[in-house]
Write an enzyme that holds these catalytic residues in place. Sequence first.
Site, PDB file in Angstrom:
ATOM      1  CD  GLU A 264     -51.119  31.031  60.026  1.00  0.00           C
ATOM      2  OE1 GLU A 264     -51.542  31.658  60.998  1.00  0.00           O
ATOM      3  OE2 GLU A 264     -51.706  30.038  59.539  1.00  0.00           O
TER       4      GLU A 264
ATOM      5  CB  CYS B 198     -53.650  20.663  58.840  1.00  0.00           C
ATOM      6  SG  CYS B 198     -51.903  20.907  59.221  1.00  0.00           S
TER       7      CYS B 198
ATOM      8  CB  CYS C 135     -49.534  23.905  52.459  1.00  0.00           C
ATOM      9  SG  CYS C 135     -49.869  24.877  53.964  1.00  0.00           S
TER      10      CYS C 135
ATOM     11  CG  ASP D 243     -55.001  24.507  59.113  1.00  0.00           C
ATOM     12  OD1 ASP D 243     -54.294  23.582  58.691  1.00  0.00           O
ATOM     13  OD2 ASP D 243     -54.690  25.699  58.969  1.00  0.00           O
ATOM     14  CB  SER D 244     -51.481  24.050  62.277  1.00  0.00           C
ATOM     15  OG  SER D 244     -51.202  24.538  60.977  1.00  0.00           O
TER      16      SER D 244
ATOM     17  CG  HIS E  92     -51.591  28.260  55.401  1.00  0.00           C
ATOM     18  ND1 HIS E  92     -51.837  27.086  56.081  1.00  0.00           N
ATOM     19  CD2 HIS E  92     -51.602  29.244  56.342  1.00  0.00           C
ATOM     20  CE1 HIS E  92     -51.982  27.353  57.369  1.00  0.00           C
ATOM     21  NE2 HIS E  92     -51.849  28.639  57.557  1.00  0.00           N
TER      22      HIS E  92
ATOM     23  CE1 TYR F 228     -50.059  22.772  65.394  1.00  0.00           C
ATOM     24  CE2 TYR F 228     -51.003  20.770  64.444  1.00  0.00           C
ATOM     25  CZ  TYR F 228     -51.000  21.749  65.426  1.00  0.00           C
ATOM     26  OH  TYR F 228     -51.933  21.703  66.429  1.00  0.00           O
TER      27      TYR F 228
END
Length: 282
Positions: free
Chosen positions: A163, A70, A197, A7-8, A199, A39
């Site tokens: 993040e 991702c 996503c 994953d990014s 996340h 990304y």
Amino acid sequence: MKIGVFDSGYGGLTILSKMRQHLPQYDYLYLGDNARTPYGTRSFEVIYDYTLQAVRYLQQQGCRLIILACNTASAKALRSIQQRDIDPDQVRVLGVIRPTVEAVPSLTRNGHIGILATPGTVSSQSYVLELEKIFSQHQASCIVHCPPSIVQQSCPMWVPLIESGEHTGIGADYFVDKYLHALLAQDPLMDTVILGCTHYPLLLPKIQQCLAAMQRSDIQLVEQGDIVARSLEDYLLRHLEIAHDLTNEGTVRYLTTEAADKFNQSASLFLSAPICAKKVIF
């Protein structure tokens, strides 16, 4: 041989966690390109280059099967890597978009579907194209509405909020409310929303709270973790030659392109457990 998960940033940890729940016997190697995240706002060429570098690195580390956990990488790099850059006899690379859309026809009641994703995933149109393909294949079924109504909403602020660890604060409420209202305004009949996503599950409590305030708690939210994990389990049952190559000690290692101590702190919040990562350069 290990299963590689890329994953990014940290979002792929939500996929890894579910994989380990469904398939705890295998050995996993997680790689987060945290030094270059996010990304979602980058160009196709950059995302492709970064993702290919990660795939090459994981292959060198002994990964026989690699999951691009991702959505942006799956949308903008997976097909090119599969077609041009890898030998499937040596390594297989899979994404998260296809298994996600395969689950949608059985979840929606009226075929009105929304997608929340990064700008990169939205601009790729990958979800729209794959959903249209899936629904056309189910056209004969009386429970499926074809063609479906599909709308998308990019959420450029969600990944940075997550993040940075700000996703639980009141500052995130504004952006959750903003993007959900923008999505539903496009189609008030929407009954299913894909969290496109990896996340986004960390924002699930706020998303549910916002939908409740909008009196839309009836909307089915599609999370990817369990779906991708079950898809991987099915894939290995259908490809026993790959399953037999995978080692079975139940281990997991974590790699990151940023400072390991920073990754450890943030990743532990995603997994609700302490971890010890190693910084790598590729």
